[in-house]
Design a protein around this motif. Structure first.
Motif: not given
Length: 363
Positions: A318-330, A356-361
């Motif tokens: 979540n930190a990588y996806a929404y806060l640090l904007k690092d899609s590869e690490q997310a 569910k939230r992880a799959e939605d991402w």
């Protein structure tokens, strides 16, 4: 006639007043003595609670007359009850030449027990000027100087004492430590040897002797003492294992040295349970203070001690996806989260929501 009668009456009144004053003084003196005796009686029974009351009453009378004996008795009672602040506050007001040896010790050690190293150094220095052969106070004074990063001051006190008595183990230990901290390893090694000759073959003495010899590059002696120290520690002291391993390698005892170094590495491993708790709390603290990169670092360290922590993978993702904007690490951490989460036989409602939230991402 009347005038003579008046004069006689006045003289009688003055005499009565003087007698009353004398009686009052005697009563006060008797009261002081009675309170002191009652306090002493309680102290003989180790009843400091009741003794305190009597000594306080006696002190209230005595302090008006500058009687330091009662002051020291009250301080002694406070000291034995662990009230070191009151002890010091009472005794520091007594002139130094009026302090008994025991009271002076209590004054010094009251400051030490309160963690006031500077005040301990001051009062202990004053005390050893009057009582220079109190080895316990001298030894503690040396150690206090080491703690204050003034080993030279400790060395001076130790040498002054040793001129009259070179056999006191407490003083010799402290003086050897002062030489060591002052980086005079030759002098320290000689004194540690003297301690060993006196039968003081404790772990600290053996370990310190070994460390001294390693510093002056007498590696055979270093090996001898470090090995004895390590055995005495039950082979549990990682610092000793490490130093012994280094000395073994330097003296070409390669298999033995590598064994000690491997053991040192094992012994240095931190407590996994504690590290789990620490790193998890660090991650949460960093996250709540918006220090997201540091939170991720702490959570990754947590995974090293707790690699099956499903929630930690999710938090990092979540930190990588929404806060640090690092899609590869997310993506990497969401995938690891889902791999573990889907193996849960009875997932909670909260875990189902996280999946569910992880799959939605991903979608």
């Amino acid at each position: 006639m009347k005038r003579q009668t008046i004069i006689t009456i006045l003289l009688a009144l003055v005499a009565v007043a003087g007698l009353a004053k004398t009686k009052t003084a005697e009563v006060k003196a008797d009261s002081l003595l009675l309170f002191v005796q009652a306090g002493d009686s309680c102290m003989q029974q180790y009843n400091t609670f009741e003794a305190l009351k009597y000594y306080q009453e006696a002190y209230a009378i005595a302090k008006k007359r500058s009687q330091h004996m009662v002051q020291m008795k009250l301080a002694n009672c406070y000291y034995k009850r662990g009230n070191y602040r009151e002890t010091a506050d009472l005794l520091k007001l007594v002139p130094e030449d009026s302090l008994s040896h025991e009271a002076f010790r209590q004054l010094c050690f009251s400051y030490q027990k309160q963690g006031d190293n500077d005040s301990f150094i001051y009062w202990a220095s004053q005390m050893v000027y009057i009582y220079p052969m109190d080895g316990e106070v001298v030894a503690n004074l040396i150690l206090a100087n080491i703690k204050a990063q003034q080993p030279q001051g400790g060395i001076i006190h130790g040498l002054r004492y040793s001129q009259r008595d070179s056999t006191n183990i407490l003083v010799n230990r402290a003086l050897a430590d002062a030489w060591f901290v002052n980086r005079d390893f030759t002098a320290a090694a000689k004194l540690y040897n003297r301690l060993l000759e006196q039968g003081d073959s404790t772990f600290n003495t053996l370990y310190s002797a070994g460390m001294c010899y390693s510093q002056i590059e007498d590696l055979e002696q270093a090996y001898h003492y470090l090995k004895l120290a390590f055995l005495m520690s039950g082979m549990q002291h990682y610092g000793c294992a490490y130093r012994l391993g280094v000395v073994c390698v330097d003296t070409k005892r390669y298999p033995e040295g590598l064994g000690y170094l491997d053991l040192a590495k094992q012994l240095m491993q931190p407590d996994t349970t504690i590290m789990k708790a620490i790193t998890l709390s660090q991650g949460e603290g960093y996250y709540l203070t918006e220090r997201y990169q540091e939170a991720v670092t702490a959570w990754k360290e947590h995974l090293a001690y707790n690699p099956t922590s499903i929630a930690t993978y999710y938090n990092i993702a979540n930190a990588y996806a929404y806060l640090l904007k690092d899609s590869e690490q997310a993506e990497s951490y969401y995938r690891q989260f889902l791999d573990l989460a889907r193996k849960e036989e009875k997932p909670t409602d909260k875990l189902k929501e996280m999946i569910k939230r992880a799959e939605d991402w991903y979608k």
